[in-house]
Design a protein around this motif. Structure first.
Motif, PDB file in Angstrom:
ATOM      1  N   THR A  21       0.853  -1.189   0.000  1.00 37.42           N
ATOM      2  CA  THR A  21       0.000   0.000   0.000  1.00 37.42           C
ATOM      3  C   THR A  21       0.885   1.234   0.000  1.00 37.42           C
ATOM      4  OG1 THR A  21      -1.704  -1.186   1.201  1.00 37.42           O
ATOM      5  CG2 THR A  21      -1.833   1.209   1.228  1.00 37.42           C
ATOM      6  N   LEU A  22       0.657   2.112  -0.962  1.00 34.54           N
ATOM      7  CA  LEU A  22       1.443   3.337  -1.084  1.00 34.54           C
ATOM      8  C   LEU A  22       0.633   4.481  -0.474  1.00 34.54           C
ATOM      9  CD1 LEU A  22       2.679   2.802  -4.734  1.00 34.54           C
ATOM     10  CD2 LEU A  22       3.917   2.337  -2.615  1.00 34.54           C
ATOM     11  N   PRO A  23       0.985   4.904   0.756  1.00 33.94           N
ATOM     12  CA  PRO A  23       0.194   5.908   1.449  1.00 33.94           C
ATOM     13  C   PRO A  23       0.570   7.337   1.058  1.00 33.94           C
ATOM     14  CG  PRO A  23       1.938   5.159   2.878  1.00 33.94           C
ATOM     15  CD  PRO A  23       2.075   4.407   1.579  1.00 33.94           C
ATOM     16  N   GLY A  24      -0.377   8.079   0.566  1.00 33.41           N
ATOM     17  CA  GLY A  24      -0.166   9.500   0.297  1.00 33.41           C
ATOM     18  C   GLY A  24       1.017   9.783  -0.599  1.00 33.41           C
ATOM     19  N   PRO A  25       1.342  11.035  -0.793  1.00 29.93           N
ATOM     20  CA  PRO A  25       2.523  11.377  -1.589  1.00 29.93           C
ATOM     21  C   PRO A  25       3.786  10.794  -0.949  1.00 29.93           C
ATOM     22  CG  PRO A  25       1.166  13.320  -1.196  1.00 29.93           C
ATOM     23  CD  PRO A  25       0.614  12.212  -0.353  1.00 29.93           C
ATOM     24  N   ILE A  26       4.630  10.195  -1.765  1.00 31.45           N
ATOM     25  CA  ILE A  26       5.851   9.542  -1.292  1.00 31.45           C
ATOM     26  C   ILE A  26       7.031  10.477  -1.510  1.00 31.45           C
ATOM     27  CG2 ILE A  26       7.346   7.523  -1.562  1.00 31.45           C
ATOM     28  CD1 ILE A  26       4.567   6.641  -0.781  1.00 31.45           C
ATOM     29  N   PRO A  27       7.765  10.824  -0.445  1.00 36.28           N
ATOM     30  CA  PRO A  27       8.970  11.643  -0.630  1.00 36.28           C
ATOM     31  C   PRO A  27      10.033  10.868  -1.413  1.00 36.28           C
ATOM     32  CG  PRO A  27       8.428  11.397   1.718  1.00 36.28           C
ATOM     33  CD  PRO A  27       7.499  10.525   0.949  1.00 36.28           C
TER      34      PRO A  27
END
Length: 128
Positions: A21-27
């Motif tokens: 799961t890729l949560p929100g914008p990824i730095p």
């Protein structure tokens, strides 16, 4: 995403690929860690693909495209691939625009008939 390895042999279910799961914008600083996670998931489970849940990534941009391209490359290096779960239509359009093709969970592969669909055979033709 990080996870705790379980002791003993991993349970491998060939019908259920691992989900990342890729949560929100990824730095940008987290991208190498996520690539490592994809490789570890494929190696640990023996699956052929990792499903990336992209529902919470937010509005798509070139940073999202870069992330997904790097995850796909990491998966291919580990002998697998990436499948997207619930991509936004604008993300799919952007991926098409830059020429990146991803399998989408629940869609049939190109050239494959949908499940339950039978092709009609003309009389006199050999059925395959």
């Amino acid at each position: 995403m990080s996870y705790e390895p379980t002791p003993g042999l991993p349970h491998v279910d060939a019908t259920t690929p691992p989900v990342l799961t890729l949560p929100g914008p990824i730095p940008r600083a987290r991208v190498p860690e996520l690539c490592d996670d994809v490789g570890r998931l494929l190696e640990r489970t023996g699956a052929r693909a990792v499903v990336c849940d992209v529902t919470r990534l937010g509005p798509p941009g070139l940073q999202t495209v870069d992330l997904l391209a790097r995850l796909q490359l990491a998966a291919r290096r580990a002998g697998g691939g990436v499948r997207l779960r619930d991509p936004d239509p604008s993300l799919r359009a952007l991926l098409d625009l830059v020429g990146l093709r991803f399998e989408v969970e629940g869609e049939t592969e190109e050239g494959e008939p949908a499940l339950g669909v039978e092709e009609e055979v003309e009389p006199g033709e050999a059925a395959f």
